[in-house]
Design an enzyme around this catalytic site. Structure first.
Site, PDB file in Angstrom:
ATOM      1  N   ASP A  47      27.913 -25.650   1.207  1.00 36.73           N
ATOM      2  CA  ASP A  47      28.613 -24.654   2.105  1.00 36.73           C
ATOM      3  C   ASP A  47      28.380 -24.745   3.685  1.00 36.73           C
ATOM      4  OD1 ASP A  47      30.293 -23.421   0.583  1.00 36.73           O
ATOM      5  OD2 ASP A  47      29.202 -21.524   0.664  1.00 36.73           O
ATOM      6  N   LYS A  73      33.472 -25.087   7.078  1.00 32.01           N
ATOM      7  CA  LYS A  73      34.334 -25.432   8.239  1.00 32.01           C
ATOM      8  C   LYS A  73      33.572 -25.933   9.366  1.00 32.01           C
ATOM      9  CE  LYS A  73      36.782 -21.104   7.033  1.00 32.01           C
ATOM     10  NZ  LYS A  73      36.580 -19.639   7.279  1.00 32.01           N
ATOM     11  N   MET A 189      31.040  -9.981   6.370  1.00 31.34           N
ATOM     12  CA  MET A 189      32.110 -10.557   6.886  1.00 31.34           C
ATOM     13  C   MET A 189      33.105  -9.435   7.726  1.00 31.34           C
ATOM     14  SD  MET A 189      33.540 -12.809   3.520  1.00 31.34           S
ATOM     15  CE  MET A 189      32.737 -11.899   2.279  1.00 31.34           C
TER      16      MET A 189
HETATM   17  N1  SAH Z   1      26.312 -15.644  -0.160  1.00 32.06           N
HETATM   18  C1  SAH Z   1      26.190 -15.262   1.065  1.00 32.06           C
HETATM   19  C2  SAH Z   1      27.360 -14.563   2.000  1.00 32.06           C
HETATM   20  C3  SAH Z   1      28.628 -15.325   1.884  1.00 32.06           C
HETATM   21  S1  SAH Z   1      29.883 -14.298   2.809  1.00 32.06           S
HETATM   22  C4  SAH Z   1      25.037 -14.421   1.314  1.00 32.06           C
HETATM   23  O1  SAH Z   1      24.364 -13.965   0.003  1.00 32.06           O
HETATM   24  O2  SAH Z   1      24.348 -14.191   2.239  1.00 32.06           O
HETATM   25  C5  SAH Z   1      29.568 -14.957   4.456  1.00 32.06           C
HETATM   26  C6  SAH Z   1      29.331 -13.557   5.375  1.00 32.06           C
HETATM   27  O3  SAH Z   1      27.934 -13.711   4.711  1.00 32.06           O
HETATM   28  C7  SAH Z   1      29.193 -13.879   6.853  1.00 32.06           C
HETATM   29  O4  SAH Z   1      30.552 -13.534   7.277  1.00 32.06           O
HETATM   30  C8  SAH Z   1      28.137 -12.968   7.139  1.00 32.06           C
HETATM   31  O5  SAH Z   1      28.555 -11.599   7.013  1.00 32.06           O
HETATM   32  C9  SAH Z   1      27.230 -13.025   5.979  1.00 32.06           C
HETATM   33  N2  SAH Z   1      26.181 -13.938   6.541  1.00 32.06           N
HETATM   34  C10 SAH Z   1      25.911 -15.286   6.131  1.00 32.06           C
HETATM   35  N3  SAH Z   1      24.805 -15.664   6.556  1.00 32.06           N
HETATM   36  C11 SAH Z   1      24.166 -14.902   7.570  1.00 32.06           C
HETATM   37  C12 SAH Z   1      23.363 -14.717   8.460  1.00 32.06           C
HETATM   38  N4  SAH Z   1      22.263 -15.812   8.277  1.00 32.06           N
HETATM   39  N5  SAH Z   1      22.962 -13.752   9.160  1.00 32.06           N
HETATM   40  C13 SAH Z   1      23.752 -12.691   9.054  1.00 32.06           C
HETATM   41  N6  SAH Z   1      24.947 -12.744   8.257  1.00 32.06           N
HETATM   42  C14 SAH Z   1      25.183 -13.820   7.463  1.00 32.06           C
END
Ligand code: SAH
Length: 267
Positions: A47, A73, A189
């Site tokens: 990812d 992306k 998100m």
């Molecule tokens: N599975 C992931 C979430 C994926 S959805 C998890 O458990 O963290 C994608 C969203 O996750 C992003 O839009 C953001 O809101 C959040 N996100 C992912 N990585 C992040 C990070 N390092 N810091 C802050 N928000 C993060």
């Protein structure tokens, strides 16, 4: 006398696929199980939220490195369609590859892990899910605030700010009412729809409700700002924060006196 036939062939290995949580970015936050599974993979589907450091650790010292396919992306490319990813996982697993789907955070927290597990199991593929630290939890340690606290919050809600096309989004007024009852609201998100999120929550919560935003939590680039629900949008703009970020709303943010500083750079 009949004898039972002897089979010299070893039975075919059950096709399997692992959905592995890469955590928020710091490779030291990977679980041992995730690392062991990654290091056995022959095909890695990665990812865009997976950090380079985690990927480097997964590949380090491998005599036969796995094939790595980036399905996010990064590099300005459009994201890979979900159906394509699922087809690739299924065909590779059925062909006997050790397939690992490496996802940012936890695979079962807004990671489409559920959809992928369903698609795999429908084809008779065994699925193993390995937890990662979700970014919503990494945001807690980045701020130094617990999401539950006996004086401030008795629970946590993990909510997405992004609804599937055509689907109704969350009812922010209802979630705001729950936050008013002592639940900490963790929004994933949410940055693209922050104005609507703020307006919806303000229908149930006062403008002075504590809020915070953490960008790139759990990485060396982490940045955070604290504000109130009423100043959420302007604070994010003023501090130039963007995705990926976690938005937090709730009285538990009062638990950290140091949060009184307007902006923190959390390295
Ligand atoms: N599975 C992931 C979430 C994926 S959805 C998890 O458990 O963290 C994608 C969203 O996750 C992003 O839009 C953001 O809101 C959040 N996100 C992912 N990585 C992040 C990070 N390092 N810091 C802050 N928000 C993060």
């Amino acid at each position: 006398m009949t004898t039972s036939p002897r089979c010299s062939r070893t039975p075919a290995r059950t096709p399997r696929c692992a959905l592995v949580g890469a955590g928020p970015g710091d490779p030291e936050l990977l679980t041992l199980k995730a690392l062991r599974t990654l290091r056995r993979a022959t095909l890695l589907l990665v990812d865009d939220l997976v950090s380079d450091a985690v990927l480097a650790l997964a590949l380090r010292g491998r005599r036969q490195p796995p094939r790595v396919v980036h399905v996010g992306k990064r590099g300005g490319c459009r994201s890979t369609p979900q159906a394509f990813i699922e087809r690739l996982m299924v065909s590779a697993a059925l062909a006997g590859e050790r397939v690992v789907r490496l996802k940012g955070g936890d695979p079962f927290v807004f990671g489409r892990g559920g959809e992928e597990a369903e698609a795999l199991r429908a084809q008779g593929i065994a699925v193993e899910v390995i937890n990662g630290i979700t970014s919503g939890l990494a945001a807690s340690t980045a701020l130094g605030v617990p999401w539950t606290h006996r004086d401030h919050a008795h629970g946590v809600m993990l909510v997405t700010g992004h609804a599937r096309e055509g689907a109704a989004g969350p009812d922010w007024a209802v979630l705001g009412a729950a936050a008013a009852q002592g639940l900490t609201l963790i929004i994933y998100m949410g940055m693209a729809r922050l104005t609507a999120v703020q307006a919806g929550l303000l229908r149930a919560l006062p403008g002075h409700t504590p809020a915070a935003v953490v960008q790139a939590a759990g990485t060396a680039q982490a940045r955070a700002c604290d504000c109130t629900l009423g100043t959420l949008v302007t604070a994010v703009q003023a501090h130039g924060l963007g995705s990926p970020a976690i938005v937090v709303i709730g009285d538990v943010l009062q638990a950290r006196a140091a949060l009184a500083t307007p902006e923190r750079h959390v390295a």
